[in-house]
Design a protein around this motif. Structure first.
Motif, mmCIF file in Angstrom:
data_model
loop_
_atom_site.group_PDB
_atom_site.id
_atom_site.type_symbol
_atom_site.label_atom_id
_atom_site.label_comp_id
_atom_site.label_asym_id
_atom_site.label_seq_id
_atom_site.Cartn_x
_atom_site.Cartn_y
_atom_site.Cartn_z
ATOM 1 N N THR A 1 -5.711 -4.651 -3.115
ATOM 2 C CA THR A 1 -7.658 -5.085 -2.016
ATOM 3 C C THR A 1 -7.210 -6.021 -2.383
ATOM 4 O O THR A 1 -7.094 -6.554 -3.454
ATOM 5 C CB THR A 1 -7.729 -3.766 -2.035
ATOM 6 N N GLY A 2 -7.846 -7.730 -1.298
ATOM 7 C CA GLY A 2 -8.138 -8.179 -2.035
ATOM 8 C C GLY A 2 -7.391 -9.625 -2.317
ATOM 9 O O GLY A 2 -7.221 -10.603 -2.411
ATOM 10 N N ARG A 3 -5.581 -9.366 -2.444
ATOM 11 C CA ARG A 3 -4.263 -9.684 -2.460
ATOM 12 C C ARG A 3 -3.748 -10.967 -0.462
ATOM 13 O O ARG A 3 -4.534 -10.348 0.051
ATOM 14 C CB ARG A 3 -3.439 -8.816 -2.052
ATOM 15 N N ALA B 1 -3.611 0.413 -3.750
ATOM 16 C CA ALA B 1 -4.739 -0.362 -3.515
ATOM 17 C C ALA B 1 -5.310 -0.911 -4.150
ATOM 18 O O ALA B 1 -5.794 -2.415 -3.802
ATOM 19 C CB ALA B 1 -6.008 1.103 -3.295
ATOM 20 N N ARG B 2 -5.133 -0.653 -5.461
ATOM 21 C CA ARG B 2 -5.885 -2.050 -6.359
ATOM 22 C C ARG B 2 -5.135 -3.328 -6.613
ATOM 23 O O ARG B 2 -5.412 -4.442 -6.429
ATOM 24 C CB ARG B 2 -5.529 -0.804 -7.489
ATOM 25 N N HIS C 1 0.758 -1.199 0.034
ATOM 26 C CA HIS C 1 0.158 0.116 -0.146
ATOM 27 C C HIS C 1 1.090 1.304 0.386
ATOM 28 O O HIS C 1 0.398 2.596 -0.406
ATOM 29 C CB HIS C 1 -0.820 0.018 0.982
#
Length: 253
Positions: A213-215, A209-210, A60
């Motif tokens: 996120t969710g990683r 964040a792209r 991040h």
């Protein structure tokens, strides 16, 4: 991934294999008394804490809290680094060492190197530090490395009162110089293996964040693979730079 070295120390990214070491640190009496009790009691919990609280921040922010090791023998001492917390206006330097390694100057050495890294590598113009009001030892470290005591305040980042320290670059802001420095950091992140860790610090929070996120995989190898995807843009003059609360950043499509 190594971030920096000092005369006696190596600061590097944490990995999930550091779970036993971080478990010991989080349950060290000094950590609990001066920082907080994370209630992490097993190695499985330590792995999740590492991923969410330490490793995800590398993606991040391009910086975070790093493992502190003694160079001569690789002994794990604790952590030190810089993060941007919700509730604080600027990134702040933090550290925590295992109690048995106190009193040997390691905290000051690691914090001083982190402060220098913030200014010269990451291009930060304002840096903070916070301690508990009664934590005189940590206050001495922050004063010694060059931060100024701003007194005791209630911050939005902490439940109780904190003693706040701050440093501001005395030079006037210069957008052209800051943009030139950003392009240099970008090129270094894409072309120098020892500076790859700063890659996320070159892009807007929306872009990082792209990526994060969710990683699930926050490993060094995954991060370096991401860096390689952009290697061809190291000298791209058409990258769009925009101002953010953390300074100028590239907003990648």
């Amino acid at each position: 991934m190594e971030v920096l070295r000092t005369a006696r120390l190596r600061l590097r990214w944490f990995a999930t294999s550091d779970a036993p070491q971080i478990l010991e640190l989080l349950n060290d009496p000094g950590w609990i008394a001066n920082i907080y009790d994370s209630e992490v009691r097993t190695e499985a919990q330590a792995v999740e804490w590492l991923k969410l609280r330490l490793m995800a921040r590398y993606w991040h922010l391009g910086y975070g809290f790093w493992a502190v090791e003694r160079l001569k023998d690789g002994q794990f001492l604790g952590l030190c680094g810089v993060i941007k917390r919700d509730g604080l206006d600027h990134p702040d330097i933090g550290y925590g060492l295992l109690t048995r390694h106190w009193g040997q100057g390691y905290a000051r050495e690691a914090a001083a190197a982190t402060f220098e890294y913030c200014r010269t590598v990451l291009g930060m113009r304002q840096v903070m530090g916070t301690t508990g009001p009664e934590n005189l030892a940590s206050a001495k470290v922050l004063l010694a490395i060059g931060l100024q005591d701003q007194g005791v305040h209630q911050t939005q980042a902490h439940e109780g009162l904190s003693r706040v320290f701050e440093w501001t670059d005395p030079r006037p802001a210069d957008d052209m110089a800051d943009l030139a420095a950003l392009r240099l950091r970008w090129r270094d992140a894409l072309t120098r293996p020892d500076r790859a860790c700063t890659f996320s610090a070159c892009v807007t929070p929306e872009v990082s964040a792209r990526w994060a996120t969710g990683r699930e995989d926050f490993s060094e190898s995954a991060y370096r693979a991401l860096v390689r995807q952009y290697a061809g843009q190291a000298e791209d003059p058409d990258l769009q730079a925009v101002p953010t609360p953390l300074g100028w950043r590239f907003h990648l499509p």
